[in-house]
Design a protein around this motif. Structure first.
Motif, PDB file in Angstrom:
ATOM      1  N   SER A 128      -1.091  11.660   7.456  1.00 33.63           N
ATOM      2  CA  SER A 128      -0.982  11.061   6.128  1.00 33.63           C
ATOM      3  C   SER A 128      -2.337  10.514   5.706  1.00 33.63           C
ATOM      4  CB  SER A 128       0.062   9.947   6.113  1.00 33.63           C
ATOM      5  OG  SER A 128      -0.394   8.818   6.826  1.00 33.63           O
ATOM      6  N   GLU A 188      -3.893   7.328   3.350  1.00 27.80           N
ATOM      7  CA  GLU A 188      -3.520   6.024   2.801  1.00 27.80           C
ATOM      8  C   GLU A 188      -4.456   5.660   1.655  1.00 27.80           C
ATOM      9  OE1 GLU A 188      -3.543   2.988   5.818  1.00 27.80           O
ATOM     10  OE2 GLU A 188      -3.815   1.372   4.358  1.00 27.80           O
ATOM     11  N   TRP A 245       0.838  -1.198   0.000  1.00 30.50           N
ATOM     12  CA  TRP A 245       0.000   0.000   0.000  1.00 30.50           C
ATOM     13  C   TRP A 245       0.867   1.239   0.000  1.00 30.50           C
ATOM     14  CZ3 TRP A 245       0.301   2.882   4.630  1.00 30.50           C
ATOM     15  CH2 TRP A 245       0.845   2.214   5.729  1.00 30.50           C
ATOM     16  N   TRP A 246       0.228   2.347  -0.258  1.00 28.67           N
ATOM     17  CA  TRP A 246       0.937   3.621  -0.331  1.00 28.67           C
ATOM     18  C   TRP A 246       0.243   4.643   0.563  1.00 28.67           C
ATOM     19  CZ3 TRP A 246      -0.237   0.503  -4.438  1.00 28.67           C
ATOM     20  CH2 TRP A 246       0.831   0.043  -5.209  1.00 28.67           C
ATOM     21  N   ARG A 247       1.018   5.608   0.992  1.00 28.13           N
ATOM     22  CA  ARG A 247       0.403   6.753   1.661  1.00 28.13           C
ATOM     23  C   ARG A 247       1.107   8.030   1.240  1.00 28.13           C
ATOM     24  NH1 ARG A 247       2.035   7.707   7.977  1.00 28.13           N
ATOM     25  NH2 ARG A 247       4.280   7.386   7.829  1.00 28.13           N
ATOM     26  N   ARG A 260      -4.547   8.321   8.105  1.00 31.52           N
ATOM     27  CA  ARG A 260      -3.606   7.544   8.921  1.00 31.52           C
ATOM     28  C   ARG A 260      -2.812   8.538   9.764  1.00 31.52           C
ATOM     29  NH1 ARG A 260      -0.956   2.731   9.611  1.00 31.52           N
ATOM     30  NH2 ARG A 260      -2.324   1.666   8.129  1.00 31.52           N
TER      31      ARG A 260
END
Lengths: 275, 434
Positions: free
Chosen positions: B321, B323, B304-306, B413
């Motif tokens: 952040s 996500e 996953w990315w954030r 997040r």
């Protein structure tokens, strides 16, 4: 495709007509698929555009389980009018002013509209994407034109605060959606073209004998067609460098007529076929 | 106390699953959507967008969302300056400078036809009136559409129930049983575009727990013109005669972040891999990779990315952040640009559509997002999310076709030290009990 396919969005009369067409033409639909297959599977879109009564009625019959929906008070906000600042919808006055500022600057003598007149064909206007915009930022509008003289897209960035054209960018090989005028011109070309035979035949069948002579008899939606954006070659290599249009075509208050295989080249006034 | 902690951990672990219902429920027909005060608030921060009317809503739990909106001819609904203000935050937390669709590519499996619904036709150009029955308890806003030369009732803003926000059987300070539970709600914003026989709903849900859900629904009718053979179509209607052609909807969204008001943000990729055996279960280790240059990436197990703020931290001193929470996607591998699931590019104003991008200011740069992902350093990242749905028609998809949805979510997040929905009685339980 079957008798069960009733569409609740239409009035009774239209629905009946659509189904009749489906019965009578479905067999023939296969046969004329090579030209322009009329497949009366869908009822008139016009029905849902005729106001809330028809739509609301259709919704309630189609969704008996949604008893709570639609009962709350609904407020309606009118479209904003006149000059604006900051971020938000363009108003009609702003679009007109942006277009007028862009046109005032003039175009080189060799520029041409779709009809071949000196000038450039107006396509669209949109607010400039500006992540730093604040509530007081003057409005900047991108006005798009197409120059048929050189087959190029022309973007003029207009500052509505200063009334100036800030910059002009041009590019070839890129084809944004056609305007309403371009769409009608494309339909007029198809109607006249030998490849328009299927369309004319299907129109006559759908209207119990009327002759198709004008785009005004159709409900149209234009699609730009750029061979370079397809996942496979469509055999219309000029489209992209040239300005080409496909059409979603519907008899006014009637069924769809499939014209999506036909590509009308507005740059050289020819009609071609995908596949 | 142990009991409380376990409950909290379980909720955290299950968050992705809890998010799912918002993506796939038809919020519009829910009875609770007609709750009183569902219309947008009168706005104390009305000036945020300038002269235009902003979208503002304080949800029953106290979470407030504000944003500006407009309709672009090609992109359709564009939401700008999106800000989130949880109950206890003194100021709105800006999340996105701009969020909009960036392409809907529809190729048919027969190999005979393909549509690029944004770049060839346009979602604003095809925006249609929304009637009161489609926007229960909400507000419908008209807007001028240049290509139609008409005002269209193009925007619905309403609210919808979200189901459980949380549930926890617990004990109060005196040791008496106490159940903490609440129902969540969403601000719902959508427009409808009619492209031939297809009708698309472009919808954004802004939940009171901070989650943003982007989704596109397709309804209307299957193509009346596209029938095919075995392997490329599925028989609908009687017998085995009419095989409606299978096709793709590859939908792109473009997200330009403005975390805590700054365009400067960091991108991180996380991967979790097996790292041996512990005494009771396998060990999984999560590693972070800083994404400092433009990236075209494919989804993978536990990846996953954030996007991380450089300008704001929560009260635990954790950088805020957002996500990317992906749902199922079958990317279309016949185009380069649909072959990846997410792209991060350095911001350029002329890069707006994921393919067929026609802005002349981008001349010479190529017309699709894969071409722009060429190693530039990311200081102002733009996220492009690609969600592909391969639609093999079925009998039930006949007129009107039941809405099929595809989308993704952005989940906060560490934006706040605890959930903004945490009941006051549990607000002190931040971190491991000592």
């Amino acid at each position: 495709m079957t008798e069960q396919g009733e569409d609740h969005r239409s009035g009774k009369q239209d629905g009946a007509r659509a189904r009749t067409l489906r019965r009578t033409l479905w067999g023939a639909g296969i046969a004329v698929a090579a030209t322009a297959a009329l497949i009366a599977v869908t009822v008139p879109r016009g029905a849902s555009a005729q106001g809330d009564n028809a739509t609301a009625g259709a919704t309630s019959t189609a969704a008996p389980g949604s008893s709570g929906a639609g009962t709350g008070p609904v407020t309606e906000n009118a479209a904003p009018q006149g000059p604006q600042t900051g971020i938000g919808p363009l108003t009609e006055a702003e679009v007109d002013r942006a277009k007028s500022i862009a046109l005032q600057e003039g175009t080189p003598r060799s520029f041409r509209t779709a009809a071949g007149k000196q000038g450039a064909e107006y396509l669209d206007a949109d607010l400039v994407d500006d992540p730093a915009a604040t509530a007081g930022t003057p409005r900047r509008v991108e006005v798009l034109f197409y120059d048929y003289g050189h087959d190029q897209l022309v973007k003029k960035t207009v500052n509505l605060g200063t009334g100036a054209v800030e910059r002009t960018d041009t590019a070839t090989g890129v084809q944004p959606p056609p305007s309403g005028d371009e769409t009608r011109q494309a339909a007029a070309l198809l109607i006249k073209d030998p490849l328009g035979q299927g369309l004319r035949t299907d129109f006559t069948a759908a209207t119990k004998g009327q002759t198709l002579t004008s785009p005004d008899q159709l409900r149209l939606r234009g699609l730009s067609f750029n061979t370079g954006e397809q996942s496979a070659p469509a055999g219309l290599d000029k489209c992209g460098a040239n300005r080409c249009v496909r059409l979603f075509t519907q008899v006014k208050n009637g069924p769809w007529i499939d014209t999506t295989d036909y590509v009308i080249d507005l740059s050289d006034h020819t009609v071609g076929r995908i596949n | 106390m142990t009991h409380i902690l376990n409950a909290r951990r379980a909720l955290g672990a299950a968050s992705a699953l809890l998010l799912l219902p918002a993506l796939f429920t038809g919020a519009m027909t829910s009875s609770a959507a007609a709750a009183p005060d569902a219309a947008p608030d009168a706005a104390p921060d009305a000036a945020r967008c300038g002269t235009a009317r902003p979208i503002t809503k304080t949800l029953p739990s106290g979470t407030r969302w504000t944003m500006c909106w407009r309709i672009s001819g090609t992109k359709g609904l564009v939401l700008e300056k999106i800000a989130y203000q949880p109950k206890k935050e003194p100021k709105p937390v800006t999340v996105l400078a701009s969020a909009a669709l960036a392409q809907v590519n529809v190729p048919y499996d027969s190999g005979e036809v393909e549509y690029n619904d944004l770049s060839d036709i346009g979602f604003g150009n095809t925006a249609v009136d929304i009637s009161p029955s489609e926007c229960p308890g909400g507000a419908i806003s008209s807007v001028y559409i240049p290509q139609q030369e008409l005002n269209v009732k193009a925007l619905c803003v309403t609210t919808a129930p979200h189901g459980y926000a949380y549930r926890s059987d617990d004990y109060d300070a005196h040791g008496n049983p106490k159940k903490y539970t609440a129902q969540g709600s969403d601000l719902v914003v959508f427009s409808v575009s009619q492209l031939g026989w297809y009708e698309y709903v472009t919808q954004w849900n802004f939940s009171d727990d901070g989650t943003i859900t982007a989704k596109v629904g397709a309804t209307g009718d299957l193509s009346p013109n596209d029938y095919s053979g075995e392997g490329t179509g599925w028989p609908i209607g009687k017998g085995d005669h009419d095989r409606a052609t299978s096709h793709y909807h590859s939908v792109f969204w473009r997200l330009d972040f403005a975390l805590d008001g700054s365009s400067k943000a960091k991108v991180e990729q996380y991967d979790t891999a097996k790292a041996g055996l512990g005494t009771g279960s396998a060990i999984l280790k999560t590693t972070r990779t800083a994404v400092t240059k433009e990236l075209a990436a494919t989804s993978a197990l536990r990846r996953w990315w954030r996007v991380v703020s450089t300008a704001g931290k929560n009260t635990d001193q954790h950088p805020r952040s957002w996500e990317l929470v992906q749902q199922h996607s079958d990317h279309y591998d016949a185009h380069a640009y649909t072959s990846k699931d997410v792209y991060f590019t350095q911001y350029r104003a002329c890069e707006q559509l994921a393919s067929g991008n026609s802005d002349p200011a981008c001349a010479g740069r190529g017309t699709s997002v894969d071409r722009w992902t060429n190693g530039e350093t990311l200081t102002h990242p733009v996220m492009w999310v690609n969600v592909g749905f391969h639609h093999i028609p079925r009998d039930e998809d006949q007129t009107p076709m039941p809405m099929h949805w595809q989308g993704f979510q952005l989940a906060p997040r560490d934006v706040t030290a605890m959930s903004p929905l945490t009941p006051d009685a549990l607000a002190g339980n931040n971190g491991q009990a000592h």
